[in-house]
Structure formats: structure tokens, C-alpha cells
Design a protein around this motif. Structure first.
Motif, short mmCIF file in Angstrom:
data_model
loop_
_atom_site.label_atom_id
_atom_site.label_comp_id
_atom_site.label_asym_id
_atom_site.label_seq_id
_atom_site.Cartn_x
_atom_site.Cartn_y
_atom_site.Cartn_z
N LEU A 1 1.23 -1.09 0.00
CA LEU A 1 0.01 -0.18 0.08
C LEU A 1 0.81 1.06 -0.22
N ASP A 2 0.38 2.38 -1.44
CA ASP A 2 1.39 3.34 -1.32
C ASP A 2 0.73 4.82 0.17
N SER A 3 0.84 4.37 1.04
CA SER A 3 -0.24 5.21 1.96
C SER A 3 0.72 5.54 3.40
N VAL B 1 4.53 -1.98 3.15
CA VAL B 1 3.46 -0.40 2.68
C VAL B 1 5.15 0.54 2.60
N THR B 2 4.24 1.15 1.68
CA THR B 2 5.25 2.36 1.00
C THR B 2 5.18 3.91 1.64
N THR B 3 5.63 5.02 2.20
CA THR B 3 5.41 6.38 3.08
C THR B 3 6.52 7.37 1.79
N ASN B 4 5.94 8.59 2.24
CA ASN B 4 6.95 9.23 1.87
C ASN B 4 6.26 10.86 2.19
N PRO B 5 7.26 11.86 1.61
CA PRO B 5 7.13 12.63 2.39
C PRO B 5 5.86 13.74 2.93
N THR B 6 5.66 13.57 1.39
CA THR B 6 4.11 14.19 0.67
C THR B 6 2.62 13.17 1.25
N LEU B 7 2.70 11.76 1.58
CA LEU B 7 1.88 11.24 1.45
C LEU B 7 1.63 10.85 3.04
N LEU B 8 2.80 11.65 4.18
CA LEU B 8 2.53 12.15 5.44
C LEU B 8 2.12 12.91 5.85
N ILE C 1 15.00 1.48 4.14
CA ILE C 1 14.61 3.17 4.19
C ILE C 1 14.96 3.90 2.82
N LYS C 2 14.23 5.19 2.25
CA LYS C 2 13.67 5.02 1.35
C LYS C 2 14.35 5.74 1.01
N ILE C 3 15.49 6.28 -0.45
CA ILE C 3 16.78 7.35 -0.35
C ILE C 3 16.68 7.74 -1.87
N PRO D 1 11.17 2.31 -9.55
CA PRO D 1 10.46 3.29 -11.13
C PRO D 1 8.82 4.34 -10.79
N PHE D 2 9.05 4.75 -11.09
CA PHE D 2 7.95 5.55 -11.32
C PHE D 2 6.75 5.74 -12.23
N ILE D 3 6.40 5.07 -12.19
CA ILE D 3 5.58 4.77 -13.83
C ILE D 3 4.56 6.08 -14.47
N GLY D 4 3.36 6.94 -12.88
CA GLY D 4 1.60 7.36 -13.53
C GLY D 4 3.37 9.19 -13.71
N ARG D 5 4.47 8.94 -12.88
CA ARG D 5 4.67 10.66 -13.07
C ARG D 5 6.17 10.54 -14.85
N LEU D 6 6.20 9.24 -14.63
CA LEU D 6 6.39 8.80 -16.34
C LEU D 6 5.78 9.28 -17.80
N ALA E 1 6.63 -1.43 -8.43
CA ALA E 1 6.49 -0.45 -9.18
C ALA E 1 6.02 0.49 -8.72
N ALA E 2 6.16 2.09 -8.70
CA ALA E 2 5.45 2.89 -7.81
C ALA E 2 5.07 3.78 -8.81
N SER E 3 4.17 5.27 -8.29
CA SER E 3 3.26 5.61 -8.82
C SER E 3 2.17 5.19 -9.81
N ILE E 4 1.83 4.67 -9.70
CA ILE E 4 0.30 3.38 -9.65
C ILE E 4 -1.07 4.68 -9.52
N ARG E 5 -0.98 4.84 -10.75
CA ARG E 5 -2.80 5.29 -11.27
C ARG E 5 -3.79 5.43 -11.28
N HIS E 6 -3.63 3.56 -11.68
CA HIS E 6 -5.23 3.29 -11.39
C HIS E 6 -4.47 1.57 -11.93
N ALA F 1 3.88 -3.98 -6.76
CA ALA F 1 3.53 -2.69 -7.07
C ALA F 1 3.41 -1.96 -5.96
N THR F 2 3.57 -1.06 -5.58
CA THR F 2 3.12 -0.04 -5.20
C THR F 2 1.82 0.90 -4.98
N VAL F 3 0.90 0.22 -3.79
CA VAL F 3 -0.69 0.69 -4.73
C VAL F 3 -1.50 1.56 -3.87
C1 E4P Z 1 6.62 5.54 -4.18
O1 E4P Z 1 6.86 5.08 -3.31
C2 E4P Z 1 6.18 6.84 -4.54
O2 E4P Z 1 5.33 6.59 -2.98
C3 E4P Z 1 4.66 7.13 -5.31
O3 E4P Z 1 4.26 6.34 -5.44
C4 E4P Z 1 5.17 8.10 -5.63
O4 E4P Z 1 3.39 8.30 -6.33
P1 E4P Z 1 3.11 10.29 -7.34
O5 E4P Z 1 3.54 9.78 -8.16
O6 E4P Z 1 1.66 9.36 -7.06
O7 E4P Z 1 3.35 10.65 -5.73
#
Ligand code: E4P
Length: 218
Positions: free
Chosen positions: A5-7, A25-32, A84-86, A130-135, A164-169, A184-186
Motif C-alpha cells: 500500500l502506498d499510504s 507499505v511505502t510512505t513518502n514525505p508527501t503522503l505523511l 530506508i527510502k533514498i 521506478p515511478f510509472i505515473g509520473r513518467l 512499480a510505484a506512482s501507480i494511477r489506475h 506494485a505499491t498501490v
Molecule cells: C513510491 O514509493 C512513492 O510513494 C509513490 O508511488 C509516489 O507516487 P506519486 O506519483 O503518486 O506521488
């Protein structure tokens, strides 16, 4: 393929864990920030308890190697589940190398090319994201990059797993699975959408109605 889960939202993590389908689970500063997780470390600890045994990614915010390593040690001390996410920068990969030697797992993030993923694997990353949606957003082929990265990792037997990250659908999730991604982190919304099909809803309604009709015959 595993599903993470990406949350950073504890309600979402609890619900998704209850469905029995997530193993990390994956988190990032934006999600936090979105989850208003003021006590970041406490939130990470709670996520670890909600998803026992699963890798839980928490991101460093320093830009220099020493700062990243210091932050990483503090985050890793929260729970052995913490990864640790880097970001994939020279300073970041130097930190990855150092942390690998200390037995601390890493998830190299903000990866947008196969070349970046090769460097992350060479430095000893446990995971590469790799960030799919942003690409896709900038007109590039996100799933194509995932496929290339998986091919390289398999060809050279790198132990690095592809997230596989940045999943939109939902089709991103299916595409990631077909591309051979390990994980896949969703986001929660997409995870919910994965369950949905109009014929499933119609089928449940029909079975229910037929069952009730049967009770009237009896
Ligand atoms: C990956 O671990 C990121 O948290 C994430 O998937 C970012 O995706 P976004 O493009 O939806 O912000």
C-alpha cells in the motif's frame, strides 16, 4: 507479484491489511503530510504493527550521505521491518552502499530510467522504485521502463527487487505484473478499484435475489 500500500494514512493501512492483500507499505514525505502524520516515527511504528513482518518504507530528507546514513539508522531503530527510502543521487547511492554493509535495507526512489536502476542495484539497493505515473505524465512510457528494469535485474541476477510505484489506475497494476515487477505499491483508491467489476456486482445482486425467491417458494 506482491502488493504494497502506498499510504501513510493509518485508517487506510488498517483497512487494506484487513482485506488480506497487502504485504508491505511505502510512505513518502508527501503522503505523511497528506495524512497529517505529525509524529512521523510513531506513525511508522504503528504501520509496522498493522502489517506484521512486511517491509515498511520510510524516506530520508537529508541531501548528504552522512545525514542520510544518520537518519537511516534512527529510522531502522524503530523496527526491523523499516526499509530506508533514498533518492537516486550520488550521495544517496553512497548511503545505500554504507547501509547495505550495516545490514540496513534500502528502497531507492525517484527512479525514472533503467540507467538509474542499474546504479541502484550496483550500490546494493534492496528495492528500486521506478515511478510509472509520473513518467506517463510527461509523455513517456512508465511501464516500458519497469519492463526494461526487470529484464536487467533478471539477466544479471541482481537481488534488487523492483517496486512499480506512482501507480494511477488498475491497468498500471496489471501492466506491472505482466512486466514481471516483484511488487506494485498501490494507492488506497486504486487498491479499492482493483476489486471492482460490474459483473461481480450484478452477479452478487442476482444470487441474492434468486436466494430470496427460493425462500418464498419454500
Ligand atoms: C513510491 O514509493 C512513492 O510513494 C509513490 O508511488 C509516489 O507516487 P506519486 O506519483 O503518486 O506521488
Amino acid at each position: 507479484m506482491k502488493i504494497f500500500l502506498d499510504s501513510a494514512d493509518l485508517n487506510e493501512v488498517q483497512a487494506a491489511a484487513g482485506w488480506g492483500v497487502i504485504s508491505g507499505v511505502t510512505t513518502n514525505p508527501t503522503l505523511l503530510a497528506k495524512a497529517e502524520a505529525r509524529d512521523f516515527k510513531e506513525v511508522v511504528a504503528k504501520i509496522c504493527r498493522l502489517v506484521p513482518g512486511g517491509p515498511i518504507s520510510a524516506e530520508v530528507i537529508s541531501n548528504d550521505t552522512a545525514g542520510m546514513v544518520q537518519e537511516a539508522r534512527e529510522l531502522a531503530a524503530i523496527d526491523p521491518q523499516v526499509v530506508i527510502k533514498i533518492p537516486v543521487t550520488p550521495a544517496g547511492l553512497a548511503a545505500v552502499k554504507q547501509l547495505a554493509a550495516e545490514g540496513i535495507r534500502t528502497n531507492v526512489t525517484l527512479v525514472f530510467s533503467t540507467a538509474q536502476a542499474i546504479l541502484a542495484a550496483a550500490a546494493g539497493a534492496t528495492f528500486v522504485s521506478p515511478f510509472i505515473g509520473r513518467l506517463d505524465d510527461i509523455g513517456q512510457n512508465g511501464l516500458g521502463v519497469v519492463q526494461e528494469i526487470v529484464t536487467v535485474m533478471n539477466t544479471y541476477n541482481y537481488p534488487t527487487e523492483v517496486i512499480a510505484a506512482s501507480i494511477r489506475h488498475p491497468q498500471h497494476v496489471v501492466g506491472a505484473a505482466l512486466a514481471g515487477a516483484h511488487i506494485a505499491t498501490v494507492p488506497f483508491k486504486v487498491l479499492r478499484q482493483l476489486f471492482e467489476h460490474p459483473l461481480t456486482a450484478q452477479g452478487i445482486e442476482r444470487f441474492q435475489a434468486d436466494w430470496e425467491a427460493l425462500q418464498d417458494i419454500k
